[in-house]
Design an enzyme around this catalytic site. Structure first.
Site, mmCIF file in Angstrom:
data_model
loop_
_atom_site.group_PDB
_atom_site.id
_atom_site.type_symbol
_atom_site.label_atom_id
_atom_site.label_comp_id
_atom_site.label_asym_id
_atom_site.label_seq_id
_atom_site.Cartn_x
_atom_site.Cartn_y
_atom_site.Cartn_z
ATOM 1 N N TYR A 199 52.683 21.293 37.768
ATOM 2 C CA TYR A 199 52.198 21.493 36.409
ATOM 3 C C TYR A 199 50.765 20.981 36.319
ATOM 4 O O TYR A 199 50.430 20.126 35.525
ATOM 5 C CB TYR A 199 53.119 20.748 35.435
ATOM 6 C CG TYR A 199 53.185 21.380 34.061
ATOM 7 C CD1 TYR A 199 53.776 22.621 33.873
ATOM 8 C CD2 TYR A 199 52.643 20.731 32.954
ATOM 9 C CE1 TYR A 199 53.838 23.205 32.636
ATOM 10 C CE2 TYR A 199 52.696 21.315 31.702
ATOM 11 C CZ TYR A 199 53.301 22.549 31.547
ATOM 12 O OH TYR A 199 53.356 23.139 30.306
ATOM 13 N N GLY A 200 49.935 21.506 37.206
ATOM 14 C CA GLY A 200 48.554 21.022 37.277
ATOM 15 C C GLY A 200 47.581 21.989 36.657
ATOM 16 O O GLY A 200 47.381 22.007 35.452
ATOM 17 N N VAL A 201 46.972 22.839 37.511
ATOM 18 C CA VAL A 201 45.907 23.706 37.031
ATOM 19 C C VAL A 201 46.453 25.061 36.555
ATOM 20 O O VAL A 201 46.252 25.456 35.412
ATOM 21 C CB VAL A 201 44.856 23.910 38.140
ATOM 22 C CG1 VAL A 201 43.756 24.832 37.668
ATOM 23 C CG2 VAL A 201 44.261 22.559 38.533
ATOM 24 N N GLN A 202 47.186 25.770 37.436
ATOM 25 C CA GLN A 202 47.714 27.087 37.059
ATOM 26 C C GLN A 202 49.109 27.000 36.422
ATOM 27 O O GLN A 202 49.526 27.882 35.688
ATOM 28 C CB GLN A 202 47.763 28.008 38.288
ATOM 29 C CG GLN A 202 46.421 28.614 38.682
ATOM 30 C CD GLN A 202 45.954 29.702 37.713
ATOM 31 O OE1 GLN A 202 46.750 30.282 36.976
ATOM 32 N NE2 GLN A 202 44.648 29.973 37.706
ATOM 33 N N GLN B 194 50.842 21.792 48.814
ATOM 34 C CA GLN B 194 51.759 22.799 49.358
ATOM 35 C C GLN B 194 52.147 22.474 50.795
ATOM 36 O O GLN B 194 53.302 22.571 51.187
ATOM 37 C CB GLN B 194 51.108 24.185 49.303
ATOM 38 C CG GLN B 194 51.001 24.727 47.881
ATOM 39 C CD GLN B 194 50.452 26.156 47.840
ATOM 40 O OE1 GLN B 194 50.377 26.829 48.860
ATOM 41 N NE2 GLN B 194 50.082 26.586 46.657
ATOM 42 N N HIS C 23 47.480 31.814 45.260
ATOM 43 C CA HIS C 23 46.351 31.672 46.176
ATOM 44 C C HIS C 23 46.940 31.838 47.572
ATOM 45 O O HIS C 23 48.026 31.338 47.851
ATOM 46 C CB HIS C 23 45.728 30.286 45.991
ATOM 47 C CG HIS C 23 44.475 30.070 46.790
ATOM 48 N ND1 HIS C 23 43.604 31.084 47.112
ATOM 49 C CD2 HIS C 23 43.955 28.934 47.328
ATOM 50 C CE1 HIS C 23 42.586 30.584 47.809
ATOM 51 N NE2 HIS C 23 42.780 29.298 47.956
ATOM 52 N N GLU D 182 12.336 27.211 35.591
ATOM 53 C CA GLU D 182 12.107 28.470 36.302
ATOM 54 C C GLU D 182 13.115 28.696 37.425
ATOM 55 O O GLU D 182 13.178 29.775 37.992
ATOM 56 C CB GLU D 182 10.681 28.505 36.859
ATOM 57 C CG GLU D 182 9.609 28.643 35.786
ATOM 58 C CD GLU D 182 9.820 29.869 34.899
ATOM 59 O OE1 GLU D 182 10.114 30.955 35.438
ATOM 60 O OE2 GLU D 182 9.687 29.732 33.666
ATOM 61 N N GLU E 109 16.558 29.209 33.174
ATOM 62 C CA GLU E 109 16.375 30.586 32.723
ATOM 63 C C GLU E 109 17.450 31.500 33.307
ATOM 64 O O GLU E 109 17.892 32.453 32.691
ATOM 65 C CB GLU E 109 14.982 31.072 33.138
ATOM 66 C CG GLU E 109 14.414 32.073 32.178
ATOM 67 C CD GLU E 109 13.011 32.492 32.584
ATOM 68 O OE1 GLU E 109 12.829 33.689 32.853
ATOM 69 O OE2 GLU E 109 12.121 31.621 32.649
ATOM 70 N N SER F 177 10.069 42.835 32.851
ATOM 71 C CA SER F 177 8.643 43.159 32.842
ATOM 72 C C SER F 177 8.270 43.803 34.175
ATOM 73 O O SER F 177 8.935 43.578 35.189
ATOM 74 C CB SER F 177 7.829 41.885 32.632
ATOM 75 O OG SER F 177 7.799 41.140 33.840
#
Lengths: 525, 352
Positions: free
Chosen positions: B38-41, B103, B124, B244, B248, B270
């Site tokens: 019950y962690g990330v996924q 796992q 995964h 830069e 941006e 441009s």
């Protein structure tokens, strides 16, 4: 000697590509406190945003007679000295919280939370460590607003009213010279409203100037000295309170026949003798809801916990077909939690014995089967609904219970949308982009969204928040009519005058427990 | 099954219109899906399945933060919430959503519960693709499948609640029952996918590992550092060099590219930027092409996976890692970045 505290000197404001409040002049003297009144979408919130430099000025200037630096007439917004609380700040807080949640999820730190204390302390403009003195101040302010018990709780678990109070505490944390409160009483229970009104009055007596935006004349606290009317994006009239708050002037502001009187030092408005407009809802209920189960909602010993905090404590409740319920209770009594359980937003519903529309929760039903039966209007939904799309599409998304529109509505569905637009008299705003609308305007759109299905259960969580007097009356009239149809109403409110005739049953909650429930006349006796 | 043409190449895509939720429910009718981890996924997928009317249980070690979270999310101990092994034993579909390292570690305990006909599900492909290294070698009499959402666990949940969905890829490694594909698609829809793209375990892992080592994280940070250093060498201020190089890009250009594609960006910038970008794009491509070749090779032959597993298991790994991360965080470029972010337009003027 009077001196100007703040001056809007011939300003014109740009909002997206529209010019608003053109060539407005407004001056607050250092001994004045103002209230601002006006219809939904008239420009009230924009006006107060101009006070702290929150909207771009196309022309003119705002002069500040307080703050650091030059003593008179400087034009740099004195944000450090201005406290501001509005639905917008509330929404921004929740947006920010969502971003934090994303960062936490990405970093696997899902146990981190932002507490109410964190929010209050964020009112301090400086960064770095919080001193013991500041901690103490936060504690005192929390006490003043009776929210000490919230300080360690996560903001995402708080109710609308609780968050509102937290934001007011944050604004006070910076010891403002000017306090701008845009609908501060919305979402607050009766006791909180009167204690907040007292606090505001108290602040006014000290060195804080207050600008109060409100829709309810009874919320104009006694120390307010002046009133400004805003209408159609212009300053309409302004002057001393007693001169402004007359039946004649307020009627002019709203373009309707209103009677204003002062009872026990408080203003009250009544709506003349216009008869209730006749509207026909049969079009919306042609062939639906015939399969409605006898019991719509049943909760047995339902309990919701957030860590140590018990939001709902062994609640037992049955709502039957044909009943319209009002849920009453102070902030934090469990009203929001109760609604979230029904709406599926609180997943602890699965750990409880809850039956919705004849089916026990967690027995293979889908969230969408439940949502299909429900229409909802709430501040919570309004905060979640942040899509850039047309207001019309927002209404149509009610057919699919989606936030955003991911399917094409049929011609028949469009006809229903059109019908509600006409009924609610929102034709002009339905064409606009939803995200350009004012808070009150969005509310009207969301009511139409809730009704298009039409729902078997209509959940109204303070539906009149942010609505002006006329829209409020219109909504209440329509809800009365809906109450007579096959749609059952679950109405959460902190305003006794909103316990409508159609309400048949009442539940009173306190600290997560049922204080009393049953037929309206029995509970109210 | 829809065939969609991607730039001239046909690919199979399954949509939730073609494979509606009702069909997924039918396929999963007699199954119990055990979500391990019950962690990330785990949270997003299990909550969505439960809200989609699927019988779901969660397996998670008690006395962990994740276990507490599961309780808060309405999973009931002994009914829908168990330890890892008990959940594995009860589930007919096992969603193996522990971390890659987790796992590998839990595999010996999971294996006895993978009885005939069960489905082992991944989000995964790492453990299976590098099974020689991880030891995750499934028994031959089960189905082994994958659905990999193309988004965080949180967006899996949020998109679901909003009524949209998430795009996912799916793959079948082993089809013992002959019904693995139908099961995979049903699970894909049940966890909240909108579109499902076909792949294989190997392809999913190779592209994933190459991507994060390459353009998504490794290469991009490296290129940024190189350009920033060059600008600084010639006397540009840190704010200018950062603006830069990074600001941006992340604040405006990448959002336009996300909306309309890099080709559109080139066509509409441009003429000065356009000429230069066109001339230099090929040179950069050619300069890094050998690196990518090496990278892919090392991903495909397991070198990268071996490094991850070996380094992760060293006792002083945490310490060394922290030092590496601190070094990056303390570079002038990223410290300048923190300041630049503070001054972003959205961080001023919003509140009094």
């Amino acid at each position: 000697m009077k001196k100007p505290f703040i001056t809007l000197d011939n300003i014109t404001v740009r909002l997206q590509d529209k010019l608003l409040l053109q060539n407005s002049f407004w001056q607050i003297e250092s001994d004045q406190h103002w209230a601002i009144l006006g219809p939904n979408g008239s420009g009230k919130s924009t006006l107060v945003r101009a006070l702290w430099g929150g909207v771009p000025l196309r022309s003119g200037r705002v002069l500040y007679g307080f703050g650091d630096g030059h003593p008179h007439g400087q034009t740099i917004p004195q944000r450090e000295k201005i406290g501001y609380v509005s639905f917008e700040t509330h929404q921004r807080l929740m947006e920010h919280e969502e971003t934090l949640e994303e960062l936490r999820a990405y970093a696997g730190k899902t146990d981190e939370v932002t507490t109410a204390r964190d929010v209050i302390l964020s009112g301090l403009s400086k960064g770095g460590e919080v001193t013991a003195e500041e901690e103490k101040r936060a504690q005192e302010i929390a006490q003043l607003l009776s929210i000490e018990n919230l300080l360690d709780r996560g903001v995402t678990q708080l109710s609308t009213g609780e968050i509102r109070k937290t934001l007011i505490a944050r604004a006070l944390m910076k010891s403002p010279k000017l306090l701008i409160l845009d609908e501060p009483f919305d979402g607050l229970d009766e006791r909180s409203r009167s204690s907040l009104a007292e606090s505001i009055d108290h602040l006014m007596a000290s060195s804080v100037r207050v600008v109060l935006v409100t829709h309810r004349v009874d919320e104009i606290v006694s120390h307010i000295t002046h009133v400004l009317f805003v209408k159609n994006g212009r300053l309409f009239m302004q002057g001393p309170k007693e001169e402004m708050l007359t039946s004649e002037k307020v009627s002019k502001l709203f373009g309707s026949n209103l009677t204003l009187e002062k009872v026990n030092g408080r203003y009250r408005v009544s709506y003349g003798d216009e008869k209730r407009p006749k509207m026909d809802l049969t079009f919306f209920y042609r062939d639906v809801l015939h399969d409605a189960p006898e019991i719509l909602v049943e909760m047995k010993d339902t309990t919701v916990r957030y860590g140590e905090f018990v939001a709902l404590d062994r609640l037992n409740w049955v709502m039957r077909k044909g009943e319209n319920w009002a849920i009453l209770g102070p902030n934090g009594s469990g009203k929001s939690t109760l609604l979230r359980l029904i709406l599926g937003d609180n997943v602890q519903g699965y750990a409880n014995q809850i039956t919705l529309f004849g089916r026990r929760k967690g027995t293979g039903e889908t969230l969408w089967e439940i949502k299909k039966r429900i229409g909802v209007v709430s501040s919570e939904l309004q905060i979640q609904y942040r899509k850039k799309m047309s207001a019309y599409d927002v209404i149509a998304s009610g057919f699919y219970d989606s936030i955003g529109l991911y399917q094409y509505p049929t011609e028949e569905q469009k006809a229903v949308v059109d019908g509600w637009i006409e009924l609610l008299d929102i034709g002009s705003i339905a064409k606009e982009p939803y995200h350009h609308l004012s808070y009150g305007q969005k509310r009207m759109i969301l009511l139409a969204r809730a009704m298009v299905k039409p729902p078997l259960l209509l959940v109204l969580d303070e539906p009149c928040h942010g609505l002006d007097m006329l829209n409020r009356r219109r909504i209440l009239n329509i809800v009365e009519m809906i109450g007579e149809t096959q749609t059952n109403i679950l109405y959460v409110t902190n305003h006794r005058d909103e316990i409508l005739n159609c309400i048949t049953h009442i539940m009173k909650l306190q600290r997560g427990k049922v204080v009393s429930q049953g037929r309206k006349e029995d509970v109210l006796r | 099954m829809a065939i969609i043409n991607f730039g001239g190449v046909d690919e199979q895509v399954i949509t939730r219109e073609e494979f509606p939720l009702s069909r997924a429910q039918e396929v999963l009718r007699n199954h119990t899906v055990a979500v391990l981890g019950y962690g990330v996924q785990g949270p997003g997928q299990s909550l969505n399945m439960r809200d989609n009317g699927i019988r779901v249980i969660v397996g998670q070690r008690p006395h962990t933060a994740s276990y507490e979270k599961a309780l808060k999310d309405g999973w009931v101990p002994g009914e829908t919430l168990f330890g890892l092994e008990e959940a594995a034993q009860r589930g007919t579909v096992i969603q193996y959503l522990l971390s890659d390292a987790g796992q590998k570690a839990f595999w010996p305990k999971l294996k006895p519960h993978l009885t005939e006909g069960k489905t082992l599900f991944f989000s995964h492909g790492f453990s299976i693709t590098y099974r020689e290294l991880t030891g995750v070698i499934p028994p031959p009499n089960i189905d082994v499948v994958m659905v990999a959402p193309k988004g965080s666990g949180l967006s899996v949940r949020r998109n679901f609640l909003e009524g949209s969905g998430i795009n996912s890829s799916f793959a079948i490694f082993q089809d013992y029952t002959g019904k693995a594909e139908e099961m995979t698609l049903a699970l894909g829809i049940a966890i909240g996918s909108g579109y499902l793209f076909r792949t294989t375990f190997d392809m999913e892992v190779y592209s994933d590992l190459t991507g994060e080592r390459g353009v998504l994280m490794g290469a991009i940070a490296g290129i940024m550092e190189a350009q920033y250093n060059e600008l600084r060498k010639h006397g540009h201020s840190p704010s200018e060099a950062f603006n830069e190089t990074v600001e941006e890009f992340t604040q405006s250009l990448i959002k336009l590219a996300a909306e309309k594609g890099m080709d559109w960006l080139y066509a509409n910038c441009s003429t000065t930027a356009q000429r230069g970008a066109l001339d230099w794009k090929g040179r950069f491509r050619d300069a890094v092409a050998p690196l990518f070749e090496e990278l892919y090779q090392r991903v495909a032959d397991g070198t990268e996976a071996r490094i991850v597993l070996e380094r992760n298991s060293q006792p002083d790994y945490r310490e060394k890692l922290n030092a590496e991360l601190a070094e990056m965080a303390n570079t002038e470029m990223w410290r300048a970045g923190a300041k630049v972010r503070e001054l972003r337009p959205e961080n001023w003027k919003k509140e009094a």
